[in-house]
Design a protein around this motif. Structure first.
Motif, PDB file in Angstrom:
ATOM      1  N   GLY A   9       0.050   8.445  -3.873  1.00 53.92           N
ATOM      2  CA  GLY A   9      -0.537   8.435  -5.203  1.00 53.92           C
ATOM      3  C   GLY A   9       0.396   7.871  -6.250  1.00 53.92           C
ATOM      4  O   GLY A   9       1.514   7.421  -5.963  1.00 53.92           O
ATOM      5  N   ASN A  10      -0.072   7.896  -7.494  1.00 51.13           N
ATOM      6  CA  ASN A  10       0.753   7.328  -8.574  1.00 51.13           C
ATOM      7  C   ASN A  10       1.408   8.381  -9.451  1.00 51.13           C
ATOM      8  O   ASN A  10       2.252   8.065 -10.276  1.00 51.13           O
ATOM      9  N   LEU A  11       1.028   9.656  -9.284  1.00 54.49           N
ATOM     10  CA  LEU A  11       1.706  10.738 -10.003  1.00 54.49           C
ATOM     11  C   LEU A  11       2.710  11.353  -9.027  1.00 54.49           C
ATOM     12  O   LEU A  11       2.344  12.077  -8.104  1.00 54.49           O
ATOM     13  N   VAL A  12       3.990  11.015  -9.216  1.00 53.03           N
ATOM     14  CA  VAL A  12       5.004  11.369  -8.231  1.00 53.03           C
ATOM     15  C   VAL A  12       6.226  11.967  -8.918  1.00 53.03           C
ATOM     16  O   VAL A  12       6.383  11.884 -10.143  1.00 53.03           O
ATOM     17  N   ALA A  13       7.085  12.541  -8.090  1.00 49.98           N
ATOM     18  CA  ALA A  13       8.315  13.145  -8.601  1.00 49.98           C
ATOM     19  C   ALA A  13       9.497  12.663  -7.771  1.00 49.98           C
ATOM     20  O   ALA A  13       9.367  12.334  -6.596  1.00 49.98           O
ATOM     21  N   LYS A  14      10.659  12.619  -8.411  1.00 49.00           N
ATOM     22  CA  LYS A  14      11.908  12.324  -7.719  1.00 49.00           C
ATOM     23  C   LYS A  14      12.928  13.389  -8.085  1.00 49.00           C
ATOM     24  O   LYS A  14      13.085  13.728  -9.259  1.00 49.00           O
ATOM     25  N   VAL A  15      13.601  13.899  -7.068  1.00 49.60           N
ATOM     26  CA  VAL A  15      14.631  14.896  -7.296  1.00 49.60           C
ATOM     27  C   VAL A  15      15.928  14.184  -7.639  1.00 49.60           C
ATOM     28  O   VAL A  15      16.358  13.270  -6.935  1.00 49.60           O
ATOM     29  N   SER A  16      16.519  14.601  -8.726  1.00 52.27           N
ATOM     30  CA  SER A  16      17.780  14.006  -9.182  1.00 52.27           C
ATOM     31  C   SER A  16      18.717  15.126  -9.588  1.00 52.27           C
ATOM     32  O   SER A  16      18.576  15.707 -10.672  1.00 52.27           O
ATOM     33  N   GLY A  17      19.650  15.454  -8.697  1.00 54.85           N
ATOM     34  CA  GLY A  17      20.554  16.570  -8.971  1.00 54.85           C
ATOM     35  C   GLY A  17      19.783  17.871  -9.023  1.00 54.85           C
ATOM     36  O   GLY A  17      19.022  18.207  -8.119  1.00 54.85           O
ATOM     37  N   GLY A  18      19.946  18.592 -10.113  1.00 57.35           N
ATOM     38  CA  GLY A  18      19.245  19.861 -10.279  1.00 57.35           C
ATOM     39  C   GLY A  18      17.945  19.729 -11.024  1.00 57.35           C
ATOM     40  O   GLY A  18      17.352  20.740 -11.431  1.00 57.35           O
ATOM     41  N   ASP A  19      17.490  18.485 -11.207  1.00 63.42           N
ATOM     42  CA  ASP A  19      16.245  18.248 -11.950  1.00 63.42           C
ATOM     43  C   ASP A  19      15.240  17.515 -11.085  1.00 63.42           C
ATOM     44  O   ASP A  19      15.566  16.918 -10.056  1.00 63.42           O
ATOM     45  N   ILE A  20      14.005  17.552 -11.540  1.00 60.51           N
ATOM     46  CA  ILE A  20      12.957  16.734 -10.954  1.00 60.51           C
ATOM     47  C   ILE A  20      12.331  15.925 -12.080  1.00 60.51           C
ATOM     48  O   ILE A  20      12.058  16.450 -13.169  1.00 60.51           O
ATOM     49  N   VAL A  21      12.138  14.622 -11.821  1.00 62.25           N
ATOM     50  CA  VAL A  21      11.608  13.711 -12.839  1.00 62.25           C
ATOM     51  C   VAL A  21      10.218  13.270 -12.404  1.00 62.25           C
ATOM     52  O   VAL A  21      10.032  12.782 -11.283  1.00 62.25           O
ATOM     53  N   ILE A  22       9.250  13.433 -13.292  1.00 57.60           N
ATOM     54  CA  ILE A  22       7.842  13.216 -12.971  1.00 57.60           C
ATOM     55  C   ILE A  22       7.315  12.002 -13.731  1.00 57.60           C
ATOM     56  O   ILE A  22       7.534  11.860 -14.944  1.00 57.60           O
ATOM     57  N   ASN A  23       6.589  11.115 -13.008  1.00 54.73           N
ATOM     58  CA  ASN A  23       5.985   9.937 -13.619  1.00 54.73           C
ATOM     59  C   ASN A  23       4.587   9.709 -13.063  1.00 54.73           C
ATOM     60  O   ASN A  23       4.324   9.970 -11.880  1.00 54.73           O
ATOM     61  N   GLY A  24       3.698   9.196 -13.925  1.00 49.65           N
ATOM     62  CA  GLY A  24       2.346   8.846 -13.497  1.00 49.65           C
ATOM     63  C   GLY A  24       1.298   9.609 -14.273  1.00 49.65           C
ATOM     64  O   GLY A  24       1.582  10.213 -15.314  1.00 49.65           O
ATOM     65  N   GLN A  25       0.075   9.582 -13.774  1.00 46.12           N
ATOM     66  CA  GLN A  25      -1.023  10.261 -14.460  1.00 46.12           C
ATOM     67  C   GLN A  25      -1.881  11.041 -13.485  1.00 46.12           C
ATOM     68  O   GLN A  25      -2.003  10.696 -12.308  1.00 46.12           O
TER      69      GLN A  25
END
Length: 434
Positions: free
Chosen positions: A175-191
């Motif tokens: 899908g286009n609403l995805v997340a990436k784990v970066s260190g102790g955070d998660i970054v979310i992009n999409g709709q």
């Protein structure tokens, strides 16, 4: 030989009429009946009138401050009405029965408002399930949403096993609403999709989305990794689209949400990594089981309206209710309502007490109840004749609400297919064999 009977003595050879509760052929305890009476009063006096009023508004008008929607939400909160039932020391089986009874009354009142209340409570329910005190505090008193569908990943998000993927597809759909784990955070992009319940009004949401933990979005079988994470919706990068204009359940605000590099602490996750798919299955099973009793309430409401109408309307010099064909149609409708209640109670009990519940079974109950609810609403509208098509009567609204439920929370043909796949897996595992 004639036998004289005193004039004040009544002798009947006819059987007594059966015992019924307000909701039909069942036996409730005194405590269950008291709860049902209280919830029905709220559904009758507050919920149903609010749902009818909101149904006539545009989607934009529904979410405006001071609207009938917000008046209802305030009334429900003030009365302590909601889906988070205080179980106390109640045994799980009794709690499951009580939940089904309460949700049926909510559905009888208004299906759209019922879903909005359920979605509103869902992030807090999941936070409590996780035992994460920080998340419990973050979601308490906040109107919630569950974001699990996207414009290009609807039913794909409910594909729990790699074997369900089409044979021509080398990988699943992230899908286009995805997340990436970066260190102790998660970054979310999409709709998200436009069908997110409470999307235009929610303050906090639980997201079920594909995730890259550092080695890509897919495992060795081509199945996407995922995460369930609770996200406050006032964070930078969160925005919303217009509320959706739709056919049924118009009292339920739905709309899309956009995420632009939205950063959330990884500790907000309720299931991640290898535990994601089991966590997602538990979340889906918990949410989906409410559809059965809710739509039983909708069907019961449609049946009651039809029953009342045929005892008022005359055809050929007699009440409609006195025509045998109408009695046959009423019998078919009543059987379906009773069948729905039985399936809904069984699914609620199973999902509450099973050591290994499964959302594909919950989905099967949802399919059964929503299909039957639509059949009952359709026949009830037919009995009303031309009046059933008029907005002066509540019948056409119940018809529209029942129709929407066959797509909502998973399209019924897809869910039916998943239940078949589940039974096949059970057989191959040596189960379901006599």
């Amino acid at each position: 030989m004639n036998q004289q009977i005193a004039s004040d003595t009544v002798v009947s050879v006819r059987p007594e009429l059966p015992y019924v509760e307000m909701s039909g052929f069942e036996n409730l305890s005194d405590d269950e009946r008291a709860v049902q009476d209280a919830m029905h009063k709220f559904a009758r006096d507050v919920m149903r009138p609010a749902g009818i009023a909101i149904d006539r508004l545009s989607a934009e008008q529904v979410i405006k401050p001071g609207s009938a929607y917000w008046e209802f939400m305030a009334a429900a909160a003030s009365a302590g009405i909601g889906f988070d039932i205080d179980s106390g020391d109640m045994p799980p089986q009794e709690l499951a029965r009580l939940q089904a009874i309460v949700i049926e009354e909510f559905g009888w009142g208004d299906a759209g408002l019922s879903v909005s209340m359920l979605a509103g409570a869902f992030p807090n329910l999941v936070a409590k399930r996780s035992g994460n005190q920080e998340l419990i505090e973050l979601t308490t008193g906040k109107l919630g949403a569950w974001i699990a569908t996207q414009p290009d990943r609807g039913s794909d998000g409910t594909m729990l096993y790699p074997g369900e993927r089409h044979s021509l597809a080398p990988k699943g759909n992230k899908g286009n609403l995805v997340a990436k784990v970066s260190g102790g955070d998660i970054v979310i992009n999409g709709q998200s999709s436009a069908w997110v319940s409470n999307g235009p009004v929610a303050q906090v949401a639980i997201l079920s989305i594909a995730t890259d933990y550092g080695e890509g979005f897919f495992d060795d079988e081509g199945h996407p990794h995922g995460i369930e994470i609770i996200v406050p919706l006032d964070l930078p990068g969160v925005s919303r689209g217009k509320p959706l204009e739709k056919l049924g359940k118009r009292a339920l605000p739905q709309g899309e949400l956009f995420f632009d590099n939205v950063k959330v602490p990884l500790r907000y996750a309720v299931s991640q990594g290898d535990s994601y798919w089991r966590g997602h299955a538990a979340t889906w099973s918990t949410a989906g089981v409410a559809m059965g009793p809710m739509m039983t309430g909708v069907a019961r409401g449609a049946f009651e309206l039809a029953l009342e109408y045929v005892h008022e309307r005359r055809q050929g010099g007699a009440l409609l209710a006195d025509h045998q064909m109408v009695q046959s149609r009423l019998g078919a409708m009543a059987r379906k309502v009773e069948m729905m209640r039985a399936v809904a109670h069984r699914a609620t009990d199973y999902s509450s007490r099973s050591p290994a519940k499964h959302p594909y079974y919950t989905a099967a109950a949802k399919v059964t109840c929503t299909d039957l609810a639509f059949e009952v609403a359709d026949e009830a509208l037919q009995l009303f004749g031309g009046y059933g098509l008029s907005r002066e009567y509540p019948m056409e609204k119940l018809f529209r609400d029942a129709r929407a439920a066959r797509i909502e929370d998973g399209e019924n043909h897809v869910l039916n297919m998943k239940f078949g796949y589940l039974n096949s897996m059970l057989y191959r595992n040596g189960q379901l064999r006599s």
